[in-house]
Design an enzyme around this catalytic site. Structure first.
Site, PDB file in Angstrom:
ATOM      1  N   TYR A  74       0.814  -1.209   0.000  1.00 22.58           N
ATOM      2  CA  TYR A  74       0.000   0.000   0.000  1.00 22.58           C
ATOM      3  C   TYR A  74       0.850   1.263   0.000  1.00 22.58           C
ATOM      4  O   TYR A  74       0.390   2.330  -0.419  1.00 22.58           O
ATOM      5  CB  TYR A  74      -1.046  -0.034   1.125  1.00 22.58           C
ATOM      6  CG  TYR A  74      -2.266  -0.748   0.630  1.00 22.58           C
ATOM      7  CD1 TYR A  74      -3.214  -0.072  -0.125  1.00 22.58           C
ATOM      8  CD2 TYR A  74      -2.422  -2.114   0.809  1.00 22.58           C
ATOM      9  CE1 TYR A  74      -4.312  -0.725  -0.654  1.00 22.58           C
ATOM     10  CE2 TYR A  74      -3.509  -2.779   0.279  1.00 22.58           C
ATOM     11  CZ  TYR A  74      -4.456  -2.073  -0.452  1.00 22.58           C
ATOM     12  OH  TYR A  74      -5.532  -2.717  -0.996  1.00 22.58           O
ATOM     13  N   HIS A 104      -6.023  -3.551   6.074  1.00 24.52           N
ATOM     14  CA  HIS A 104      -5.279  -4.395   5.132  1.00 24.52           C
ATOM     15  C   HIS A 104      -4.167  -5.180   5.827  1.00 24.52           C
ATOM     16  O   HIS A 104      -3.387  -5.866   5.174  1.00 24.52           O
ATOM     17  CB  HIS A 104      -4.669  -3.551   4.010  1.00 24.52           C
ATOM     18  CG  HIS A 104      -5.687  -3.032   3.041  1.00 24.52           C
ATOM     19  ND1 HIS A 104      -6.493  -3.879   2.309  1.00 24.52           N
ATOM     20  CD2 HIS A 104      -6.039  -1.762   2.683  1.00 24.52           C
ATOM     21  CE1 HIS A 104      -7.287  -3.142   1.542  1.00 24.52           C
ATOM     22  NE2 HIS A 104      -7.048  -1.872   1.750  1.00 24.52           N
TER      23      HIS A 104
END
Lengths: 722, 722
Positions: B252, B405
């Site tokens: 990310y 996440h």
């Protein structure tokens, strides 16, 4: 030895022992040619550096010729293998550098073998069903040892004093040749029509040329009785088809070509009057060309029958074969292969190949090809169908058994796309020279799983392999080609029939590769029987399942699919019943989607399988299969469209056409004479394939009425695009 | 339009509308610079050709701005995504070629958006738990659309008549900015400390600069209330550690860096007084450097937390980041990355990067690195331990959760060798934009399997994930580093402790990478608890099992290993009891063998697992695991040596050292203060690692007596090689 005395020694050596030209593969004049071009021809330089590295490393270590005690992969096995490589490298280096240290190394090592060999017993790991070696567990490795070492001896012989020569010739080469060709087990293998036999013949024949022993040469050429019922020429007759297909398949053709080509070149150099390279219309050249065509787009050998997938066109055995074929046939299509191999043998043939390849820049062209099998070309064959623009290769196998390395995969297919295996062949179960895995030999599961029909993309009846899994029976028959056409721009097609794999059953498979903007495969497997059977049409697919258009039950506990003929190694992962008139399975392989679309009805069962059940030693790769099952069927026509579509590129996150484009799939007509199928796609095209089920003259006229429409054609088939 | 009138039009255009310099990323002077060097700087030419191909292809097709109706992967989703790429490409082309067709294309497309956008409802595929977009199912894609399109508009604005400009600014950019930053759901996301928030801020802030709207810019920089409690600066404070580690992890970070860097460059160009690139000691530069270090030897992003393995340093999002970091920090270590990316953004930053990279030929150096996590660098971290000679990378994760996440993989390890995953992380379960797979979004199994502890090489207690699988709880704690040393030639070591993942349990893992001729890993996982538990130390391994030194039962039927926390997705393939003082599992991965040697006793169970149970949609890859289980244990110290050894080369059929070289493995000493392990190898070396279990001052002295021997050291650990 001081510099001065070394110099004196060199002079002496040259005066006393030289003047003898090598007789096998490298002539004096080509030695000079290679020396002259080492600097300016890349392949020669690469090859020289590679051999020099091997030889120099060998020379820095003490020579070790250990008593053979180990199995494949063990120390003494590896050492004797390395020794012949080292001797060969050093012998070539001696000729190219005139540095006597190299020839001394070979001489000393051969003297150590001379001291050991005559007293050696049969190898302690003698195999049960096979002639054992003395240096290695299987005699095959002994033959290979001789084929390499005799070349080394041929190159350094001039530089060895007569007394030592005598010891080496008597106690190594004559002694080994006797063991190989005259001992009880040796004689049997020497006369066997089989790749082990080829190596034995080459070993003895090449030894015969170097020792000027005509008896050895004649026995190698014409068999031990010199009656031509066995021997090298007989092997050329019996083991190859007129198209150069070797009976055991592509993987063993790779291996067998080395002794065939090396010995042939030695024959050509010593007995040119035999015109060995013209034998059977230039058979050896065709064998090499055919071998290289049986590779995928990245050069790996197509892995049918026993085959390890790691082997490709750069494999050592194929280097000499390519060089010798080039020298004798001047076939330029071999040059891209030779360049890809990156090295040549430093022989007269390798010199010719390197010189020609240096400035040759065309790519290698894999073509569509129908390859006949059997000595007369009448034992079925192999079809390589190719859309070279889209890089699709469809392989169809309808060849003979291929002896004990053959698989029960009559009418099997394999599919490649963009260099990837899409419908793969499992290949062989083996880990070369990894002791923990059956001593590096074939593992039990090779016979119990990989040989079996269920390990292939073909039809299996009543959970029993073709020919009941008996390869001797399989040897007696082969499928018959009904028709084939690989010359059209838009379609390549073949149809073959088998009536012997199962008693009372006639199987006919017709497969077509449709080329163009959206290539696809049409696959029609027709089976007829007198009594009801269970039909399993197996597709081994490679990739991740994306979607199906039918419902299935994913198993909560996994159980083996069956109990024999390889079924015991398959987990039954899921099973489905059919929702629609045709069933679809879509998977992703690398950056492309693939769908099998197949006609099904309420009787059809769809089974997902995974290899791994009963694999108690973790010997198998856990690959996937999709099985179409019809129970209690007599006549059945499986019709499938296999379709690459769309693209997946995860880096820029782009996806196109992840769903199948097939809209309708129909078996429009099927009776004893004709079959007509049609498929339509969402991009607006409809294709119809109509064919006569039996052999037809090109001029024969056919007419079929279907639903008010009439299809007419001449010859075997017609393909209509709308 | 005829040539003459086109020419007249061009003059007019230039006279009336030009004179306005783009304000975001590409200055007028750099436009001229790029034009001048297109021919002689490879990266500029590549980048130009790539954009030109995109733009020219777009111009040959009718403009389509469809009503948004499709889910991810569907037509309208893909089309709106392609549209912003096309507009951006055309806008750059307009500037570099002065061909008005390109700017007309952008203008016309934006006018179509202006006609459609104000009337658009929320997207029909609005996600349940997330702010929906209007052009796309999730608002995130809408933000990305603006970030690209506003850049295009910035470049072509000068060439659009005032009336059309007004429509575009009002009905596209202001209207979207309002939706993004002032609608109810939009405002929440705009102020969220999260990568979606970053994209929202960048979209609004960059729009503010182009429209000269200070209010937008200030809200983007300081949050909607302009109180600095949210907004861009706050995000820089909260989302990164002082080492530039982004809280959600490497995958990310790749994604978030694009809006961070693009908006930062826009800030620098418009408000240089903010010195944004110097903010937090040059944080943005560290973020980019750290990002690229978190890659494997072939450039793939290390896939911990939600991560797809296809993403690598050439991913689109990282191209702008690398260019902008280079321009602002002049860090030459980025240049090999930029060259590998093969293209630059055609911006001022890209120009600087391309010019510098053109003649830079040093390779990229992946270094050993301890990377702190948390805004203050006190929330654990990530250790990258590397033997760059042998290409071994050992990754140790002791970072914080990483929001939704994040995975429950406290104290997890990953091992790479020669660019291959040896002990792999599963990564995320997703197929980007493949409709059949959950509309291309994360699939259910991402949470139910990939997030869970059992999907990682770490310890799982009582078949329950860390923090009971609740990521909000996981956010509250992180492991503590006890000691670390990555500066020695022969060893890199780290020890970290977790006391919060399981109530009443203290876990401490100490891992060391031993460098040199025969690199190996020492892995000591110590766990202490007040009450008895089941401890599962999981190793996910990648390759084919070669051998074990213990007996096991291969299961005849496969059943799931458990029923919750990801265990339900594992088949229990085999289980063994222990033969010896330590157990060995050897596998083959590519051309190297690997062995896990682990201390075991009669209580230990060894379990082989395979992913696939309950995977009813075929969403998971069927990867393998090796689980060491201790039942009813309170204190337990797992000691393992993970060892690459030997080689396998199937082409020349060479195998070396296929068996483990570990002869003995011992836990010599373990109490509350100290741990000492020793391992000896068949090649004659013995290594002893001794360490204090708790934090020590560098000067602290330690002494332990074992079997008459005394080991003394200073500081945290000593490593003795004999």
């Amino acid at each position: 030895m001081k510099i001065k005395s070394l110099f004196f020694f060199l002079i002496l050596t040259t005066v006393f022992y030289a003047q003898q030209q090598p007789v096998l593969l490298l002539s004096d004049s080509d030695i000079e040619n290679i020396k002259r071009h080492l600097d300016d021809v890349t392949l020669l330089d690469n090859s020289f550096q590679e051999l020099k590295q091997t030889a120099d490393y060998a020379l820095t270590n003490p020579i070790d010729v250990p008593l053979p005690v180990d199995n494949g992969g063990g120390y003494t096995h590896a050492k004797h293998k390395q020794n012949y490589r080292d001797m060969y490298a050093a012998a070539v280096l001696w000729r190219l550098t005139d540095n006597v240290a190299y020839s001394k190394f070979v001489e000393e090592m051969l003297l150590k073998y001379a001291a050991m060999y005559p007293k050696l017993p049969i190898h302690p790991y003698a195999p049960k069903n096979q002639f054992a070696g003395k240096l290695f567990w299987q005699s095959l490795n002994d033959y290979v040892w001789v084929v390499h070492s005799i070349q080394a001896y041929d190159l350094v012989k001039e530089n060895i004093a007569p007394k030592n020569r005598k010891a080496i010739e008597r106690d190594v080469f004559r002694s080994m040749a006797k063991f190989i060709s005259e001992s009880e087990g040796g004689l049997k293998m020497f006369n066997m029509i089989h790749n082990h036999g080829t190596w034995a013949l080459a070993a003895v024949g090449m030894t015969g040329y170097v020792l000027h022993d005509n008896d050895m040469v004649e026995r190698a050429l014409y068999g031990s009785a010199k009656d031509k019922k066995t021997g090298f020429l007989k092997q050329l007759d019996a083991l190859f088809s007129p198209d150069g297909y070797y009976s055991e398949g592509a993987y063993y053709e790779r291996y067998a070509l080395q002794p065939f080509m090396l010995f042939a070149q030695a024959i050509e150099n010593n007995q040119p009057e035999l015109r060995i390279f013209q034998y059977r219309n230039g058979l050896l050249g065709k064998a090499v060309t055919t071998m290289f065509q049986m590779t995928d787009d990245v050069g790996r050998i197509i892995p049918f029958n026993d085959a390890l997938k790691e082997k490709d066109i750069t494999s050592e055995e194929l280097i000499a074969a390519a060089d010798i074929a080039y020298k004798n046939y001047k076939d330029n299509t071999l040059l891209p292969i030779i360049k890809k191999q990156g090295v040549v043998t430093l022989t007269s043939a390798g010199f010719a190949a390197a010189m020609a390849a240096e400035n040759y820049n065309k790519p290698y062209d894999r073509v569509s090809k129908i390859i006949s099998d059997g000595p007369n070309g009448t034992s079925g064959g192999l079809a390589l169908m190719r859309d070279s623009v889209n890089k699709v290769s469809l392989i169809f196998k309808y060849s003979s058994q291929g002896m004990n390395h053959g698989h029960f995969d009559r009418l099997g297919i394999q599919l490649y796309h963009k260099g990837h295996e899409i419908l793969p062949d499992y290949g062989a179960v083996r880990f070369i020279n990894i002791e923990a895995k059956g001593g590096g030999k074939y593992i039990k599961e090779n016979e119990t799983y990989a040989h079996q029909s269920i390990a292939h993309s073909t039809l299996i009846i009543d959970e029993t392999s073709h020919y009941n899994g008996d390869w001797h029976k399989g040897e007696e028959h082969s499928p018959e080609q009904i028709f084939a056409d690989i010359d059209k721009d838009n379609i390549e097609i073949i149809s073959a029939r088998d009536t012997a794999a199962y008693t009372g059953v006639r199987m006919q498979r017709t497969v077509a590769l449709i080329k163009g903007e959206n290539p696809f495969i049409i696959d029609i497997f027709d089976v007829k029987a007198d009594t009801p059977h269970q039909y399993d049409l197996n597709y081994r697919y490679n990739g991740q399942v994306m979607e199906t258009n039918f419902k299935y039950n994913y198993q909560t506990d996994l159980k083996p699919l069956g109990s024999t003929f390889g079924y015991e190694y398959l987990w039954k992962v899921a099973e489905g019943k059919v929702a629609d008139s045709f069933s679809q399975l879509t998977w992703l392989n690398n950056e492309t989607f693939y769908t099998i679309n197949t006609l099904t009805d309420s009787n059809s069962e769809l089974i997902f399988t995974k290899v791994g059940a009963n694999d108690t030693e973790f010997n198998l790769r856990n690959e996937d299969g999709f099985l179409l099952r019809e129970k209690n069927a007599t006549d059945k026509t499986f019709v499938s469209i296999i379709e690459p579509h769309g693209s997946f590129d995860a880096v820029p996150e782009l996806v196109e056409n992840s769903h199948s484009a097939v809209k309708t799939l129909k078996l429009l007509y099927h009776d004893k004479d004709y079959t007509i199928v049609s498929v339509s796609f969402s991009y607006g095209k409809t294709y119809t394939l109509a064919f006569a089920n039996s052999k037809q003259a090109g001029s024969s006229q056919h007419r079929v009425n279907i639903a008010g429409d009439t299809i007419t054609w001449k010859g075997n088939y017609t393909f209509i695009e709308k």
